[in-house]
Scaffold this motif. Sequence first.
Motif, PDB file in Angstrom:
ATOM      1  N   GLN A 154       0.827  -1.201   0.000  1.00 52.43           N
ATOM      2  CA  GLN A 154       0.000   0.000   0.000  1.00 52.43           C
ATOM      3  C   GLN A 154       0.865   1.257   0.000  1.00 52.43           C
ATOM      4  O   GLN A 154       1.989   1.258   0.519  1.00 52.43           O
ATOM      5  N   ASP A 155       0.312   2.316  -0.567  1.00 47.41           N
ATOM      6  CA  ASP A 155       1.020   3.587  -0.506  1.00 47.41           C
ATOM      7  C   ASP A 155       0.750   4.257   0.840  1.00 47.41           C
ATOM      8  O   ASP A 155      -0.046   3.779   1.654  1.00 47.41           O
ATOM      9  N   ARG A 157      -0.828   6.943   1.706  1.00 47.00           N
ATOM     10  CA  ARG A 157      -2.194   7.411   1.945  1.00 47.00           C
ATOM     11  C   ARG A 157      -3.065   6.280   2.497  1.00 47.00           C
ATOM     12  O   ARG A 157      -3.792   6.463   3.473  1.00 47.00           O
ATOM     13  N   ALA A 196       6.272   6.633   6.837  1.00 44.17           N
ATOM     14  CA  ALA A 196       6.345   7.737   5.888  1.00 44.17           C
ATOM     15  C   ALA A 196       7.164   8.869   6.492  1.00 44.17           C
ATOM     16  O   ALA A 196       7.410   8.904   7.700  1.00 44.17           O
ATOM     17  N   THR A 200       5.436  14.043   4.284  1.00 44.59           N
ATOM     18  CA  THR A 200       4.364  13.318   3.591  1.00 44.59           C
ATOM     19  C   THR A 200       3.152  13.153   4.501  1.00 44.59           C
ATOM     20  O   THR A 200       2.005  13.343   4.068  1.00 44.59           O
TER      21      THR A 200
END
Length: 247
Positions: A154-155, A157, A196, A200
């Motif tokens: 997953q990213d 976000r 992160a 970000t």
Amino acid sequence: MSKTTLPQCSTCTIADRTIWEGLSDSRPGEMADLCLPSRYRKGDVIYHEGSACTGLYTVCQGTVKLVRAGRGGRQTIVRIQGSGDTLAEDDLFRSDGRNGATAQAMEDAVVCFVSRATLMETIDETPKLAMNLVHRMAESMHKLERRVERLATQDARHRLIGFLLELAASDGEAHEGGIRIRLRLTREEIAEVIGATLETTIRLVSGLKRDGLLADLHGHIMIKDQAALERRGGLHLGVPRSAAPVG
């Protein structure tokens, strides 16, 4: 750290949510002798990564984070443990006998300690305790595997949204206008959990606030539109939307 005016095992109200479930009922007097409660202020370190693992800890009140140091001194929060959760249960069985992470109070907390020798003796006498400990370690492993999967697939976000929804399910309370996450989290701590950068994380949280999904409430994160946040993250973790508002 303080050891004054502390709750006692004989009056513990969370025993049924700990590995000591059942033991406190059958051996209430011994429980008071087994556990050593201590009070920690926000930011206090309970034990350090790499230090000798001398026993098992149970969080009685408050929240504790387990932090590991990475390259360049960057920290990663590997777990957040709340009331009823244990600390160092996996470290007890490491071959090097060392703590694998630093345990630090995220808010004022009360933590009970049982020495390794006392724990092993009690396990020999009480097989149920051993089973409770195995179940707790299996749950921790499952959570770790799920987190590794998210980091790999997953990213940032989606990891942020998933983390916020998990917090809402475990530490949220219905509030006028949404779900209020009880634990106060800094942007740095959120970044350390989701893997992160701080920049970000700030940008992603600001974007969710701008879209009307999140808000700040006296230092707490408020999920204003849970359904929309779940759709944004492609998740549904069962946070009760119909709970009666409080506060």
